[in-house]
Write a protein that holds these residues in place. Structure first.
Motif, PDB file in Angstrom:
ATOM      1  N   VAL A  24       0.876  -1.178   0.000  1.00  0.00           N
ATOM      2  CA  VAL A  24       0.000   0.000   0.000  1.00  0.00           C
ATOM      3  C   VAL A  24       0.908   1.221   0.000  1.00  0.00           C
ATOM      4  O   VAL A  24       1.761   1.373   0.874  1.00  0.00           O
ATOM      5  N   ILE A  25       0.722   2.076  -1.008  1.00  0.00           N
ATOM      6  CA  ILE A  25       1.587   3.248  -1.130  1.00  0.00           C
ATOM      7  C   ILE A  25       0.893   4.553  -0.776  1.00  0.00           C
ATOM      8  O   ILE A  25       1.550   5.535  -0.476  1.00  0.00           O
ATOM      9  N   ALA A  26      -0.447   4.556  -0.806  1.00  0.00           N
ATOM     10  CA  ALA A  26      -1.175   5.790  -0.481  1.00  0.00           C
ATOM     11  C   ALA A  26      -2.662   5.505  -0.333  1.00  0.00           C
ATOM     12  O   ALA A  26      -3.154   4.472  -0.774  1.00  0.00           O
ATOM     13  N   ILE A  27      -3.341   6.458   0.293  1.00  0.00           N
ATOM     14  CA  ILE A  27      -4.801   6.481   0.328  1.00  0.00           C
ATOM     15  C   ILE A  27      -5.199   7.734  -0.444  1.00  0.00           C
ATOM     16  O   ILE A  27      -4.681   8.823  -0.176  1.00  0.00           O
ATOM     17  N   GLY A  28      -6.079   7.578  -1.423  1.00  0.00           N
ATOM     18  CA  GLY A  28      -6.515   8.703  -2.227  1.00  0.00           C
ATOM     19  C   GLY A  28      -8.032   8.807  -2.205  1.00  0.00           C
ATOM     20  O   GLY A  28      -8.700   8.085  -1.477  1.00  0.00           O
ATOM     21  N   LYS A  29      -8.563   9.707  -3.018  1.00  0.00           N
ATOM     22  CA  LYS A  29     -10.015   9.885  -3.108  1.00  0.00           C
ATOM     23  C   LYS A  29     -10.446   9.816  -4.562  1.00  0.00           C
ATOM     24  O   LYS A  29      -9.764  10.360  -5.438  1.00  0.00           O
ATOM     25  N   GLN A  30     -11.566   9.176  -4.803  1.00  0.00           N
ATOM     26  CA  GLN A  30     -12.162   9.130  -6.128  1.00  0.00           C
ATOM     27  C   GLN A  30     -12.671  10.536  -6.414  1.00  0.00           C
ATOM     28  O   GLN A  30     -13.341  11.142  -5.579  1.00  0.00           O
ATOM     29  N   SER A  31     -12.354  11.073  -7.580  1.00  0.00           N
ATOM     30  CA  SER A  31     -12.601  12.489  -7.844  1.00  0.00           C
ATOM     31  C   SER A  31     -14.080  12.881  -7.891  1.00  0.00           C
ATOM     32  O   SER A  31     -14.419  14.020  -7.583  1.00  0.00           O
ATOM     33  N   GLU A  32     -14.954  11.991  -8.277  1.00  0.00           N
ATOM     34  CA  GLU A  32     -16.372  12.338  -8.395  1.00  0.00           C
ATOM     35  C   GLU A  32     -17.146  12.136  -7.091  1.00  0.00           C
ATOM     36  O   GLU A  32     -17.991  12.941  -6.737  1.00  0.00           O
ATOM     37  N   THR A  33     -16.845  11.046  -6.390  1.00  0.00           N
ATOM     38  CA  THR A  33     -17.631  10.698  -5.195  1.00  0.00           C
ATOM     39  C   THR A  33     -16.905  11.000  -3.887  1.00  0.00           C
ATOM     40  O   THR A  33     -17.515  10.940  -2.825  1.00  0.00           O
ATOM     41  N   LEU A  34     -15.605  11.260  -3.975  1.00  0.00           N
ATOM     42  CA  LEU A  34     -14.727  11.468  -2.818  1.00  0.00           C
ATOM     43  C   LEU A  34     -14.584  10.217  -1.958  1.00  0.00           C
ATOM     44  O   LEU A  34     -14.088  10.272  -0.836  1.00  0.00           O
TER      45      LEU A  34
ATOM     46  N   MET B 232      -9.895   5.608  -1.490  1.00  0.00           N
ATOM     47  CA  MET B 232      -9.386   4.486  -2.263  1.00  0.00           C
ATOM     48  C   MET B 232      -7.992   4.119  -1.769  1.00  0.00           C
ATOM     49  O   MET B 232      -7.199   4.992  -1.413  1.00  0.00           O
ATOM     50  N   VAL B 233      -7.701   2.817  -1.760  1.00  0.00           N
ATOM     51  CA  VAL B 233      -6.369   2.327  -1.423  1.00  0.00           C
ATOM     52  C   VAL B 233      -5.597   2.178  -2.736  1.00  0.00           C
ATOM     53  O   VAL B 233      -6.082   1.548  -3.677  1.00  0.00           O
ATOM     54  N   ILE B 234      -4.418   2.776  -2.789  1.00  0.00           N
ATOM     55  CA  ILE B 234      -3.562   2.689  -3.964  1.00  0.00           C
ATOM     56  C   ILE B 234      -2.415   1.760  -3.592  1.00  0.00           C
ATOM     57  O   ILE B 234      -1.698   2.010  -2.624  1.00  0.00           O
ATOM     58  N   TYR B 235      -2.282   0.686  -4.346  1.00  0.00           N
ATOM     59  CA  TYR B 235      -1.295  -0.319  -3.975  1.00  0.00           C
ATOM     60  C   TYR B 235      -0.612  -0.920  -5.189  1.00  0.00           C
ATOM     61  O   TYR B 235      -1.092  -0.821  -6.310  1.00  0.00           O
TER      62      TYR B 235
END
Length: 70
Positions: free
Chosen positions: A18-28, A31-34
């Motif tokens: 797991v390298i980061a936690i982000g947000k989906q641009s439309e719904t916020l 998301m886990v980025i891995y």
């Protein structure tokens, strides 16, 4: 719900980082980025709400991902 950065093992046995936690641009939605720690090291995104789920396979219950180290 918290997800630590670091290495995890998927219930099927492969390892990911797991390298980061982000947000989906439309719904916020968070998301886990891995990254796969095998093959070509592809990057993946999964809703945080799914990351800590349990999975039933062959009548057994497993955590989808298990933290193994930073």
């Amino acid at each position: 719900m918290e997800v630590k950065l670091g290495k995890y093992r998927h219930f099927k046995g492969k390892e990911y980082e797991v390298i980061a936690i982000g947000k989906q641009s439309e719904t916020l939605e968070e998301m886990v980025i891995y990254k796969a720690l095998y093959g070509d090291g592809e990057y993946w995104v999964r809703p945080l709400s799914m990351w800590n789920e349990t999975v039933i396979r062959d009548g057994e219950e497993y955590k989808r991902f298990t933290y193994i180290e930073e």
